[in-house]
Design an enzyme around this catalytic site. Sequence first.
Site, PDB file in Angstrom:
ATOM      1  N   ASN A   1       0.847  -1.199   0.000  1.00 55.67           N
ATOM      2  CA  ASN A   1       0.000   0.000   0.000  1.00 55.67           C
ATOM      3  C   ASN A   1       0.880   1.246   0.000  1.00 55.67           C
ATOM      4  OD1 ASN A   1       0.581   0.805   2.849  1.00 55.67           O
ATOM      5  ND2 ASN A   1      -0.312  -1.210   3.220  1.00 55.67           N
TER       6      ASN A   1
ATOM      7  N   PRO B   1      -2.988 -12.017  10.715  1.00 55.18           N
ATOM      8  CA  PRO B   1      -3.355 -11.765  12.113  1.00 55.18           C
ATOM      9  C   PRO B   1      -3.604 -10.273  12.320  1.00 55.18           C
ATOM     10  CG  PRO B   1      -1.049 -12.449  11.925  1.00 55.18           C
ATOM     11  CD  PRO B   1      -1.649 -12.562  10.560  1.00 55.18           C
ATOM     12  N   ASP B   2      -4.535  -9.944  13.184  1.00 57.37           N
ATOM     13  CA  ASP B   2      -4.753  -8.538  13.543  1.00 57.37           C
ATOM     14  C   ASP B   2      -3.781  -8.227  14.686  1.00 57.37           C
ATOM     15  OD1 ASP B   2      -5.698  -6.075  14.584  1.00 57.37           O
ATOM     16  OD2 ASP B   2      -7.600  -6.438  13.566  1.00 57.37           O
TER      17      ASP B   2
ATOM     18  N   PHE C   1      -4.512   3.517  14.680  1.00 58.20           N
ATOM     19  CA  PHE C   1      -4.746   4.535  13.666  1.00 58.20           C
ATOM     20  C   PHE C   1      -5.814   3.986  12.726  1.00 58.20           C
ATOM     21  CE2 PHE C   1      -1.749   8.202  13.255  1.00 58.20           C
ATOM     22  CZ  PHE C   1      -1.174   8.081  14.499  1.00 58.20           C
TER      23      PHE C   1
END
Length: 406
Positions: free
Chosen positions: A214, A312-313, A330
């Site tokens: 990204n 995974p978070d 964020f």
Amino acid sequence: MEPTPINLNNRRILLGITGGIAAYKAAELTRRFQDQGADVRIIMTRSATEFITPLTMQALSKHPVHLDLLNPDTESVMGHIELARWADLILIAPASANFLARFASGHGDDLLTTVCLAAECPVAIAPAMNQAMWSKAATQSNRSTLLSRGAHILGPDEGLQACGETGAGRLMAVDDLVLRASALFSTGALQGKTVVITAGPTREAIDPVRYISNHSSGKQGYALAAAASDAGAHVILISGPTHLAVPDRVTAINVVSALDMHEAVQSVIDQADIFIGVAAVADYRPTIAANQKIKKNQDGQRSLTLEFIENPDIIKAVAQRPDRPFTVGFAAETEHLETHAKQKLVNKQLDLVVANNVANTDIGFNADDNAITVVYHDGSRVLPMMSKRALSERLVEIIAQRLSST
Ligand code: PMT
């Protein structure tokens, strides 16, 4: 041990030079600030130009020197209000008795006084003048007025003056000015705390030569790492691939993928009092990363389908720990900022979420500035557009206050 100035990387210092024999020292001061990593821009009063040329200051600062209020040339480069907003610190050195009097009485009839009036950042003043002028009641009263309004007065030093007289009125030594000005950036709000910060993008491999990623540059996370470090914290920065230099005194762990980042966070999280997830972590990765480069039109195929699996978070795993640190997320959003941020606050069980509007290209991804809404369980607060560095300082203060009240 000699005190050393704190690092001034990404700091924006607006140096105001007024008329006086010490004006030549502004050249050395500019260099010394730059040595510490600061970006320096210059305003000179007309009488300052009698002592040192704008050309010298332009060559040193590498920016046009600002001389006049409402000058079409320099205003189009950066207007006086914009200049005031640009600065993280305004330092007037040397500051003449005339400048002190005019600033104390609220004048705004030249560029320097106007910018000082419009400033929202700290203003520091380093007076330099004849010792008799400095000791006069009028000058001392102006000094007290400015101090009572929040200005920082640096010096003057005592000693032999250019006019041959001895006394208080010399410009503070350049080394000391750099030290004192840089100390204005240090709050000590996170003294003794360990802060773990994730920053930058992650890269999710498709094959040995391709990946999905990204637009995160790492600027916001690195600025926050520098601000936390300047506030006295021990900072561990876990960063995806970026082109940025690691801020001074910050321990960096470089990672590539979300899985790497998760592992690195887990390896240090026991030490953390505060965790801040600034990284733009890929939510999914290709289920299988091919061992060899995927060939075009393999078996005559005209399309390619990739299957993804959830990563995974990282921040959620931190927030679910029984001994969790104060956990800050964020949220990069393109609409309904506060609503979406609030959902993340609740779903990920965070203490605070920082929402930024990434639909606006002047802020958010890869920009030097940002504007945010800080969302808590019991309210929210908007911080307007400013440099990521200045914003990080404000955020560090908010986090420190919230932490101390938990
Ligand atoms: O790096 P810059 O160019 O300066 O840009 C800064 C920024 C826009 C990347 C930054 O300000 C920002 O908004 N970062 C969060 C971006 C994001 O991915 O938000 P999210 O809504 O997907 O994730 C919410 C939170 O969960 C974040 O704290 C994120 O770090 C965390 N997360 C997300 C997914 C995941 N698998 N693990 C996580 O920890």
